[in-house]
Design a protein around this motif. Structure first.
Motif, PDB file in Angstrom:
ATOM      1  N   LEU A   1       3.674 -10.934 -39.784  1.00 47.52           N
ATOM      2  CA  LEU A   1       3.386 -12.750 -39.118  1.00 47.52           C
ATOM      3  C   LEU A   1       4.160 -13.105 -37.365  1.00 47.52           C
ATOM      4  O   LEU A   1       4.006 -13.510 -36.204  1.00 47.52           O
ATOM      5  N   LYS A   2       5.566 -12.615 -37.906  1.00 47.31           N
ATOM      6  CA  LYS A   2       6.901 -13.269 -37.200  1.00 47.31           C
ATOM      7  C   LYS A   2       6.932 -12.605 -35.835  1.00 47.31           C
ATOM      8  O   LYS A   2       7.009 -13.415 -35.101  1.00 47.31           O
ATOM      9  N   ILE A   3       6.918 -11.636 -35.619  1.00 44.27           N
ATOM     10  CA  ILE A   3       7.597 -10.441 -34.745  1.00 44.27           C
ATOM     11  C   ILE A   3       6.115 -10.472 -33.716  1.00 44.27           C
ATOM     12  O   ILE A   3       5.984 -11.020 -33.169  1.00 44.27           O
ATOM     13  N   PRO A   4       4.461 -10.213 -34.734  1.00 44.41           N
ATOM     14  CA  PRO A   4       3.722 -10.595 -33.631  1.00 44.41           C
ATOM     15  C   PRO A   4       3.203 -12.212 -33.096  1.00 44.41           C
ATOM     16  O   PRO A   4       2.847 -12.429 -31.417  1.00 44.41           O
ATOM     17  N   HIS A   5       3.698 -13.188 -33.353  1.00 38.87           N
ATOM     18  CA  HIS A   5       3.818 -14.142 -33.256  1.00 38.87           C
ATOM     19  C   HIS A   5       4.526 -14.541 -31.639  1.00 38.87           C
ATOM     20  O   HIS A   5       4.592 -15.348 -31.270  1.00 38.87           O
ATOM     21  N   GLY A   6       6.051 -13.806 -31.805  1.00 34.56           N
ATOM     22  CA  GLY A   6       7.039 -14.186 -31.451  1.00 34.56           C
ATOM     23  C   GLY A   6       6.934 -12.778 -29.889  1.00 34.56           C
ATOM     24  O   GLY A   6       8.122 -13.211 -29.587  1.00 34.56           O
ATOM     25  N   LEU A   7       5.798 -12.076 -30.026  1.00 33.95           N
ATOM     26  CA  LEU A   7       6.029 -10.971 -29.376  1.00 33.95           C
ATOM     27  C   LEU A   7       6.200 -11.655 -27.616  1.00 33.95           C
ATOM     28  O   LEU A   7       7.016 -10.851 -26.591  1.00 33.95           O
ATOM     29  N   PRO A   8       5.349 -12.705 -27.014  1.00 34.42           N
ATOM     30  CA  PRO A   8       5.869 -13.483 -25.643  1.00 34.42           C
ATOM     31  C   PRO A   8       7.159 -13.068 -25.366  1.00 34.42           C
ATOM     32  O   PRO A   8       7.943 -13.100 -24.055  1.00 34.42           O
ATOM     33  N   THR A   9       7.685 -14.500 -26.291  1.00 30.38           N
ATOM     34  CA  THR A   9       9.289 -14.551 -26.079  1.00 30.38           C
ATOM     35  C   THR A   9       9.753 -13.056 -26.498  1.00 30.38           C
ATOM     36  O   THR A   9      10.915 -13.494 -25.505  1.00 30.38           O
ATOM     37  N   ILE A  10       9.704 -12.357 -27.063  1.00 24.05           N
ATOM     38  CA  ILE A  10      10.349 -11.030 -27.290  1.00 24.05           C
ATOM     39  C   ILE A  10      10.753 -10.329 -25.454  1.00 24.05           C
ATOM     40  O   ILE A  10      10.999  -9.766 -25.650  1.00 24.05           O
ATOM     41  N   LEU A  11       9.613  -9.877 -25.147  1.00 22.65           N
ATOM     42  CA  LEU A  11       8.431  -9.720 -23.809  1.00 22.65           C
ATOM     43  C   LEU A  11       9.574 -10.557 -22.776  1.00 22.65           C
ATOM     44  O   LEU A  11       9.954  -9.775 -21.952  1.00 22.65           O
ATOM     45  N   ALA A  12       9.647 -11.813 -23.115  1.00 20.63           N
ATOM     46  CA  ALA A  12      10.239 -12.301 -22.170  1.00 20.63           C
ATOM     47  C   ALA A  12      11.873 -11.592 -21.448  1.00 20.63           C
ATOM     48  O   ALA A  12      12.302 -11.900 -20.776  1.00 20.63           O
ATOM     49  N   GLY A  13      12.324 -11.444 -23.201  1.00 16.95           N
ATOM     50  CA  GLY A  13      13.748 -11.336 -23.221  1.00 16.95           C
ATOM     51  C   GLY A  13      13.726  -9.761 -22.344  1.00 16.95           C
ATOM     52  O   GLY A  13      14.733  -9.734 -21.820  1.00 16.95           O
ATOM     53  N   VAL A  14      13.376  -9.328 -22.782  1.00 19.16           N
ATOM     54  CA  VAL A  14      13.116  -7.287 -21.833  1.00 19.16           C
ATOM     55  C   VAL A  14      12.969  -7.960 -20.931  1.00 19.16           C
ATOM     56  O   VAL A  14      13.990  -6.524 -19.835  1.00 19.16           O
TER      57      VAL A  14
END
Length: 276
Positions: free
Chosen positions: A204-217
């Motif tokens: 749940l948490k990691i898939p839902h936050g993936l766009p934000t995480i990729l923006a950080g990458v």
């Protein structure tokens, strides 16, 4: 027959990247073919603008008779770049900078991602350590360069550590933000289904936050290039940054501009390696 599973995985990655750039709704509304065609048209206009800038730059240098040491024309920059690539002496520096950038990016993003998950799941440690993490970001990382040279010596190690420190915080903050802001109804659904804490995090948490995480990458990739090149200014013996310093001493403006031009494909290489 239905597309293979790898198709859905690739499409999910593309959609996540577009969502991180605010283009997800356009992609859904237009479809992949129309969306790619529109982006291709934008790329053509960008290429035309680049050609106009280069032509204007060349004409200005030839008409004004300005010294090539001050503002070299694009033709001179291209000739120096071609000579360096064809003779091979620039490839060593490109490889060194790429290796430092990718290593620093992987180390910094790995520690940032894991630290973000750890702090996001542990409220006590998050409230305890977060003020110190924020305070550490006030310290300019490049100011620590002389200390790293004393501790680790000249060469690749110091540059990789500087790059990793610069890439660490953007992914830490984005990961922490991405896994915390989850809709309440989704949390309740997982709780009602009896999901464990680890299952909730992974599904749940990691898939839902993936766009934000990729923006950080994406932010970390840009900072990785800056960290690698500027780190070479301080401690590098090889690499694009060290070569720029050497060209500055010889007043080779064309070589410096050609090296700056090389740094953009180097950044794109790191983006492809780190994200895709």
């Amino acid at each position: 027959p239905p597309p293979p599973p790898i198709f859905f995985q690739a499409e999910d990655v593309i959609r996540s990247c577009l969502l991180s750039r605010g283009l997800g709704e356009v992609y859904k509304r237009q479809g992949p073919i129309i969306f790619c065609a529109s982006k291709l048209g934008d790329a053509i206009y960008s290429i035309i603008l680049l050609l106009l800038i280069l032509i204007s730059w060349e004409l200005f240098c030839r008409v004004s008779n300005i010294s090539i040491l001050v503002i070299p024309p694009p033709s001179a920059v291209g000739l120096v770049l071609w000579d360096g690539l064809s003779e091979g002496y620039l490839w060593v520096h490109i490889w060194v900078t790429s290796a430092e950038m990718v290593l620093g990016l992987l180390i910094g993003c790995s520690f940032g991602f894991l630290s973000g998950l750890f702090l996001g799941e542990n409220k006590f440690l998050r409230e305890l350590l977060w003020p110190y993490i924020l305070a550490s970001q006030v310290i300019p990382k490049l100011a620590l360069g002389p200390l790293f040279i004393i501790w680790f010596g000249f060469g690749m190690t110091s540059t990789v550590i500087i790059t990793a420190l610069i890439c660490f915080f953007p992914l830490l903050e984005n990961t922490l933000t991405g896994i915390q802001y989850i809709p309440t109804e989704k949390r309740e659904l997982f709780r009602m289904l009896g999901a464990t804490r680890l299952q909730t995090l992974l599904k749940l948490k990691i898939p839902h936050g993936l766009p934000t995480i990729l923006a950080g990458v994406r932010v970390s990739v840009v900072l990785a290039l800056i960290g690698a090149v500027v780190g070479e200014f301080l401690s590098g013996q090889e690499g694009l940054g060290a070569t720029i310093i050497a060209a500055q001493g010889m007043m080779e403006s064309a070589l410096m501009l050609s090296l700056i031009h090389i740094s953009e494909p180097t950044r794109q290489e790191a983006i492809s390696y780190a994200v895709f």
